[in-house]
Design a protein around this motif. Structure first.
Motif, short mmCIF file in Angstrom:
data_model
loop_
_atom_site.label_atom_id
_atom_site.label_comp_id
_atom_site.label_asym_id
_atom_site.label_seq_id
_atom_site.Cartn_x
_atom_site.Cartn_y
_atom_site.Cartn_z
N GLU A 141 83.53 29.39 87.75
CA GLU A 141 83.77 28.09 86.77
C GLU A 141 83.48 26.98 87.32
O GLU A 141 82.86 26.00 86.56
CB GLU A 141 85.50 27.94 87.01
N LEU A 142 83.14 26.69 88.55
CA LEU A 142 82.70 25.59 89.26
C LEU A 142 81.17 25.50 88.84
O LEU A 142 80.64 24.21 88.35
CB LEU A 142 82.47 25.58 90.79
N ASN A 143 80.16 26.47 88.86
CA ASN A 143 78.97 26.37 88.42
C ASN A 143 78.59 26.39 86.96
O ASN A 143 77.85 25.64 86.37
CB ASN A 143 78.14 27.56 89.13
N THR A 144 79.66 27.01 86.19
CA THR A 144 79.39 26.74 84.77
C THR A 144 79.88 25.32 84.41
O THR A 144 78.98 24.88 83.70
CB THR A 144 80.38 27.64 84.21
N THR A 145 80.87 24.88 85.12
CA THR A 145 81.00 23.17 84.66
C THR A 145 79.99 22.33 85.03
O THR A 145 79.79 21.73 84.14
CB THR A 145 82.53 23.03 85.25
N LEU A 146 79.56 22.80 86.12
CA LEU A 146 78.35 21.84 86.66
C LEU A 146 77.02 21.97 85.72
O LEU A 146 76.69 20.92 85.25
CB LEU A 146 77.59 22.30 88.24
N LEU A 147 76.75 23.25 85.38
CA LEU A 147 75.62 23.32 84.49
C LEU A 147 75.77 22.76 83.17
O LEU A 147 74.80 22.38 82.45
CB LEU A 147 75.12 24.82 84.36
N THR A 148 77.15 22.84 82.48
CA THR A 148 77.40 22.17 81.29
C THR A 148 77.17 20.99 81.28
O THR A 148 76.59 20.17 80.48
CB THR A 148 78.68 22.63 80.95
N GLU A 149 77.51 20.04 82.47
CA GLU A 149 77.48 18.74 82.77
C GLU A 149 75.93 18.54 82.74
O GLU A 149 75.51 17.42 82.40
CB GLU A 149 78.20 18.33 83.77
N LEU A 150 75.28 19.26 83.57
CA LEU A 150 73.85 18.82 83.77
C LEU A 150 72.94 18.86 82.55
O LEU A 150 71.82 18.38 82.52
CB LEU A 150 73.23 19.67 84.88
N ALA A 151 73.56 19.79 81.59
CA ALA A 151 72.63 20.12 80.38
C ALA A 151 72.35 18.89 79.51
O ALA A 151 71.27 18.82 78.96
CB ALA A 151 73.38 21.11 79.47
N ARG A 152 73.06 17.85 79.79
CA ARG A 152 72.82 16.58 78.97
C ARG A 152 71.52 15.87 79.55
O ARG A 152 70.95 15.09 78.68
CB ARG A 152 73.84 15.84 78.91
N PHE A 153 71.12 16.21 80.73
CA PHE A 153 69.85 15.44 81.07
C PHE A 153 68.57 15.98 80.90
O PHE A 153 67.69 15.41 81.04
CB PHE A 153 70.02 15.31 82.57
N GLY A 154 68.61 17.18 80.22
CA GLY A 154 67.24 17.58 79.86
C GLY A 154 66.16 18.15 81.19
O GLY A 154 65.18 17.71 81.01
N LEU A 155 66.88 18.71 82.13
CA LEU A 155 66.12 18.68 83.33
C LEU A 155 64.69 19.66 83.21
O LEU A 155 64.76 20.64 82.43
CB LEU A 155 67.15 19.09 84.45
N ALA A 156 63.94 19.71 84.04
CA ALA A 156 62.87 20.71 84.19
C ALA A 156 63.31 21.94 84.32
O ALA A 156 62.78 22.99 83.86
CB ALA A 156 61.84 20.09 85.26
#
Length: 357
Positions: free
Chosen positions: A241-256
């Motif tokens: 849950e922790l890492n899914t939530t983190l990746l969902t939040e980070l998805a908006r940045f369009g990282l490399a």
């Protein structure tokens, strides 16, 4: 058909293959955290990797974890990296700097400072110091008002990295270091906006990413994570849950990219693949674990949806690892005794494969 040797585009980079050289601490920096000519040779020898991620580079003096490691918090340090990046580029390679704040995994004997962390809880185990391994000290818990200073240190180091010629940076959010400590359910016992709930525990990581993206752009920014990893006593009781939530939040940045370590089971990792819409680098081997990544495991993770595969220890003894993987040549063993001993032995002394008649 996609293979380990197919080209790939991530961020602003066209990679000739999908083999990534994982970040590995080698403690060969000079006094003052300066990169050296030997480091330039070391990375240039391995420039056939689709992408190189450097050893962990401290973004501040208090962020230094181990002695003998390089920094990116002074102009002199940044200038010392220029021959390294120039050498990699001259050999046709691409290189990101891994920015690593050790947090509580440090010692006053190393940098003269009491370590800081999200809470006053010592890491489990011994840490490296100039006088040998010593028990990890109890860190000072950061005040809420000083957290932004440590966030900015990542972004400031990222700017210096780009000025030094790096193609981008990887934020070290794995392996029990500072970002990982904030994510943790046992190293982070804060009662403010950075602790408690998952939404609060991911806040530091998200702020670091946002500051770095603002500094150098999303196309030049990646992050490494070790879901559920127990390094230095860090626990993530709710890793999926922790890492899914983190990746969902980070998805908006369009990282490399996001760079995952195989520190939990395939079910969780493939779920994180589904949760992350961008480029995924997968490291199929647990750092310092019993097994190294091989071609079969790399191919398996490409089938499971990874875009790029990182190899760590294989690159130490095999500067031509990409060609060895491509042709099925033997992978040379590494001498573990030379990992951290300093000097060029076990660093620049591994040859490319020698053909015999």
């Amino acid at each position: 058909m996609t293979t380990l040797f197919s080209g790939y585009r991530t961020g602003d980079l066209d990679l000739p293959n999908r083999v990534v050289m994982a970040p590995m601490t080698r403690v060969r920096a000079a006094a003052g955290g300066l990169a050296t000519p030997s480091m330039a040779t070391y990375y240039a020898q391995r420039a056939t990797a689709g992408l190189i991620v450097s050893e962990g580079v401290q973004p501040s003096l208090i962020g230094q974890s181990n002695p003998g490691t390089p920094g990116l918090h002074t102009d002199e340090q940044a200038e010392s990296w220029r021959p390294v990046t120039d050498a990699v580029h001259a050999n046709g390679g691409r290189i990101f700097a891994q920015i690593m704040h050790g947090g509580r995994v440090s010692h006053p004997d190393t940098n003269g400072l009491q370590p800081v962390g999200p809470s006053a809880i010592a890491a489990v185990g011994n840490v490296f110091t100039p006088g040998g391994q010593k028990p990890a000290p109890v860190p000072r818990a950061m005040e809420t008002a000083e957290v932004p200073e440590h966030v900015r240190s990542y972004a400031d180091a990222a700017r210096r990295a780009i000025d030094a010629g790096f193609d981008g940076v990887e934020l070290h959010g794995a392996n029990g270091y500072l970002i990982s400590q904030f994510l943790s359910s046992n190293a982070n016992l804060r009662a403010d906006v950075y602790g408690g709930s998952i939404a609060n525990r991911i806040r530091f990581a998200v702020e670091v990413v946002e500051a770095t993206v603002d500094a150098i752009g999303a196309a030049r920014t990646g992050i490494r994570l070790s879901p559920g990893g127990g390094f230095w006593g860090v626990e993530e009781a709710d890793a999926a849950e922790l890492n899914t939530t983190l990746l969902t939040e980070l998805a908006r940045f369009g990282l490399a990219y996001v760079h995952l370590e195989a520190t939990t089971d395939d079910e969780v990792l493939t779920g994180l693949r589904r949760a992350w819409p961008g480029t995924l680098i997968m490291n199929p081997a647990v750092p310092m674990g019993p097994k190294q990544t091989d071609r079969a495991e790399a191919d398996r993770w490409l089938r499971l949806g990874a875009d790029l595969i990182s190899f760590g220890r294989g690159f130490i003894a095999n500067p031509d690892l990409v060609e060895r993987l491509r042709t099925g040549m033997p992978i040379a063993p590494v001498d573990e005794a030379t990992y951290y001993q300093g000097g060029d032995a076990g660093y620049l002394t591994y040859p490319s494969y020698q053909y015999t008649a």
